[in-house]
Design a protein around this motif. Structure first.
Motif, PDB file in Angstrom:
ATOM      1  N   GLU A  15       0.844  -1.192   0.000  1.00  0.00           N
ATOM      2  CA  GLU A  15       0.000   0.000   0.000  1.00  0.00           C
ATOM      3  C   GLU A  15       0.882   1.246   0.000  1.00  0.00           C
ATOM      4  O   GLU A  15       1.930   1.276   0.636  1.00  0.00           O
ATOM      5  N   LEU A  16       0.443   2.263  -0.735  1.00  0.00           N
ATOM      6  CA  LEU A  16       1.116   3.561  -0.729  1.00  0.00           C
ATOM      7  C   LEU A  16       0.412   4.454   0.289  1.00  0.00           C
ATOM      8  O   LEU A  16      -0.809   4.557   0.286  1.00  0.00           O
ATOM      9  N   LEU A  17       1.194   5.114   1.141  1.00  0.00           N
ATOM     10  CA  LEU A  17       0.657   5.998   2.161  1.00  0.00           C
ATOM     11  C   LEU A  17       1.220   7.405   1.935  1.00  0.00           C
ATOM     12  O   LEU A  17       2.163   7.575   1.162  1.00  0.00           O
ATOM     13  N   PRO A  18       0.670   8.421   2.583  1.00  0.00           N
ATOM     14  CA  PRO A  18       1.184   9.791   2.396  1.00  0.00           C
ATOM     15  C   PRO A  18       2.634   9.936   2.850  1.00  0.00           C
ATOM     16  O   PRO A  18       3.146   9.136   3.635  1.00  0.00           O
ATOM     17  N   ASN A  19       3.292  11.002   2.350  1.00  0.00           N
ATOM     18  CA  ASN A  19       4.655  11.370   2.729  1.00  0.00           C
ATOM     19  C   ASN A  19       5.681  10.295   2.396  1.00  0.00           C
ATOM     20  O   ASN A  19       6.594  10.021   3.168  1.00  0.00           O
ATOM     21  N   MET A  20       5.527   9.666   1.231  1.00  0.00           N
ATOM     22  CA  MET A  20       6.466   8.644   0.756  1.00  0.00           C
ATOM     23  C   MET A  20       6.662   7.530   1.774  1.00  0.00           C
ATOM     24  O   MET A  20       7.769   7.069   2.031  1.00  0.00           O
ATOM     25  N   THR A  21       5.571   7.092   2.367  1.00  0.00           N
ATOM     26  CA  THR A  21       5.569   5.976   3.307  1.00  0.00           C
ATOM     27  C   THR A  21       4.827   4.821   2.650  1.00  0.00           C
ATOM     28  O   THR A  21       3.888   5.033   1.889  1.00  0.00           O
ATOM     29  N   MET A  40      17.697   6.874  -2.439  1.00  0.00           N
ATOM     30  CA  MET A  40      16.593   6.589  -3.356  1.00  0.00           C
ATOM     31  C   MET A  40      15.759   7.844  -3.592  1.00  0.00           C
ATOM     32  O   MET A  40      15.252   8.059  -4.688  1.00  0.00           O
ATOM     33  N   ARG A  41      15.620   8.701  -2.574  1.00  0.00           N
ATOM     34  CA  ARG A  41      14.906   9.960  -2.752  1.00  0.00           C
ATOM     35  C   ARG A  41      15.683  10.897  -3.668  1.00  0.00           C
ATOM     36  O   ARG A  41      15.119  11.551  -4.533  1.00  0.00           O
ATOM     37  N   MET A  42      17.010  10.973  -3.481  1.00  0.00           N
ATOM     38  CA  MET A  42      17.832  11.861  -4.291  1.00  0.00           C
ATOM     39  C   MET A  42      17.826  11.451  -5.765  1.00  0.00           C
ATOM     40  O   MET A  42      17.832  12.299  -6.650  1.00  0.00           O
ATOM     41  N   ARG A  43      17.832  10.176  -6.035  1.00  0.00           N
ATOM     42  CA  ARG A  43      17.888   9.687  -7.414  1.00  0.00           C
ATOM     43  C   ARG A  43      16.501   9.485  -8.030  1.00  0.00           C
ATOM     44  O   ARG A  43      16.385   8.978  -9.143  1.00  0.00           O
ATOM     45  N   ASN A  44      15.451   9.867  -7.302  1.00  0.00           N
ATOM     46  CA  ASN A  44      14.063   9.778  -7.781  1.00  0.00           C
ATOM     47  C   ASN A  44      13.686   8.373  -8.243  1.00  0.00           C
ATOM     48  O   ASN A  44      13.085   8.190  -9.291  1.00  0.00           O
ATOM     49  N   ILE A  45      14.045   7.376  -7.447  1.00  0.00           N
ATOM     50  CA  ILE A  45      13.671   5.999  -7.758  1.00  0.00           C
ATOM     51  C   ILE A  45      12.233   5.797  -7.306  1.00  0.00           C
ATOM     52  O   ILE A  45      11.895   6.035  -6.147  1.00  0.00           O
ATOM     53  N   ARG A  46      11.387   5.388  -8.233  1.00  0.00           N
ATOM     54  CA  ARG A  46       9.962   5.213  -7.960  1.00  0.00           C
ATOM     55  C   ARG A  46       9.689   3.811  -7.432  1.00  0.00           C
ATOM     56  O   ARG A  46      10.283   2.842  -7.887  1.00  0.00           O
ATOM     57  N   VAL A  47       8.770   3.722  -6.484  1.00  0.00           N
ATOM     58  CA  VAL A  47       8.357   2.443  -5.910  1.00  0.00           C
ATOM     59  C   VAL A  47       6.842   2.372  -6.033  1.00  0.00           C
ATOM     60  O   VAL A  47       6.136   3.306  -5.657  1.00  0.00           O
ATOM     61  N   PHE A  48       6.348   1.270  -6.581  1.00  0.00           N
ATOM     62  CA  PHE A  48       4.920   1.096  -6.803  1.00  0.00           C
ATOM     63  C   PHE A  48       4.414  -0.131  -6.067  1.00  0.00           C
ATOM     64  O   PHE A  48       5.194  -0.969  -5.608  1.00  0.00           O
ATOM     65  N   VAL A  49       3.083  -0.255  -5.976  1.00  0.00           N
ATOM     66  CA  VAL A  49       2.458  -1.414  -5.343  1.00  0.00           C
ATOM     67  C   VAL A  49       2.837  -2.660  -6.136  1.00  0.00           C
ATOM     68  O   VAL A  49       2.793  -2.667  -7.358  1.00  0.00           O
ATOM     69  N   GLY A  50       3.259  -3.698  -5.439  1.00  0.00           N
ATOM     70  CA  GLY A  50       3.654  -4.942  -6.070  1.00  0.00           C
ATOM     71  C   GLY A  50       5.143  -5.098  -6.270  1.00  0.00           C
ATOM     72  O   GLY A  50       5.609  -6.188  -6.596  1.00  0.00           O
ATOM     73  N   ASP A  51       5.916  -4.025  -6.090  1.00  0.00           N
ATOM     74  CA  ASP A  51       7.370  -4.116  -6.240  1.00  0.00           C
ATOM     75  C   ASP A  51       7.976  -4.914  -5.090  1.00  0.00           C
ATOM     76  O   ASP A  51       7.534  -4.828  -3.949  1.00  0.00           O
ATOM     77  N   VAL A  52       9.017  -5.669  -5.413  1.00  0.00           N
ATOM     78  CA  VAL A  52       9.772  -6.400  -4.391  1.00  0.00           C
ATOM     79  C   VAL A  52      10.951  -5.530  -3.993  1.00  0.00           C
ATOM     80  O   VAL A  52      11.686  -5.031  -4.843  1.00  0.00           O
ATOM     81  N   VAL A  53      11.122  -5.310  -2.683  1.00  0.00           N
ATOM     82  CA  VAL A  53      12.143  -4.401  -2.178  1.00  0.00           C
ATOM     83  C   VAL A  53      12.941  -5.069  -1.065  1.00  0.00           C
ATOM     84  O   VAL A  53      12.484  -6.024  -0.443  1.00  0.00           O
TER      85      VAL A  53
END
Length: 72
Positions: A15-21, A40-53
């Motif tokens: 789930e995506l929550l506010p404030n990049m949480t 990851m914030r500096m390089r603008n790496i996007r994270v979406f629902v379903g991604d493995v991290v």
């Protein structure tokens, strides 16, 4: 606390929550709140629902984590 003391696990973004949480379900079944690490914030790496991290957790608070890597 040194970085060697962190617990490193893999999980999936649920789930995506506010404030990049994000709500992440770990490979052992636990659900934690996670935020992106600074690089990851500096390089603008996007994270979406379903991604493995990969996440790092402190042994003192097992409900919060830091996302350090997104699997391709």
């Amino acid at each position: 606390m040194p970085k060697e003391d962190t617990i490193k696990l893999e999980g999936k973004i649920e789930e995506l929550l506010p404030n990049m949480t994000f709500r992440v379900t770990l490979e052992n079944g636990m659900t934690v709140l996670a935020h992106l690490c600074g690089k990851m914030r500096m390089r603008n790496i996007r994270v979406f629902v379903g991604d493995v991290v990969k996440v790092e957790m402190s042994p003192y608070d097992l409900t919060k984590a830091r996302i350090v890597y997104r699997q391709r």
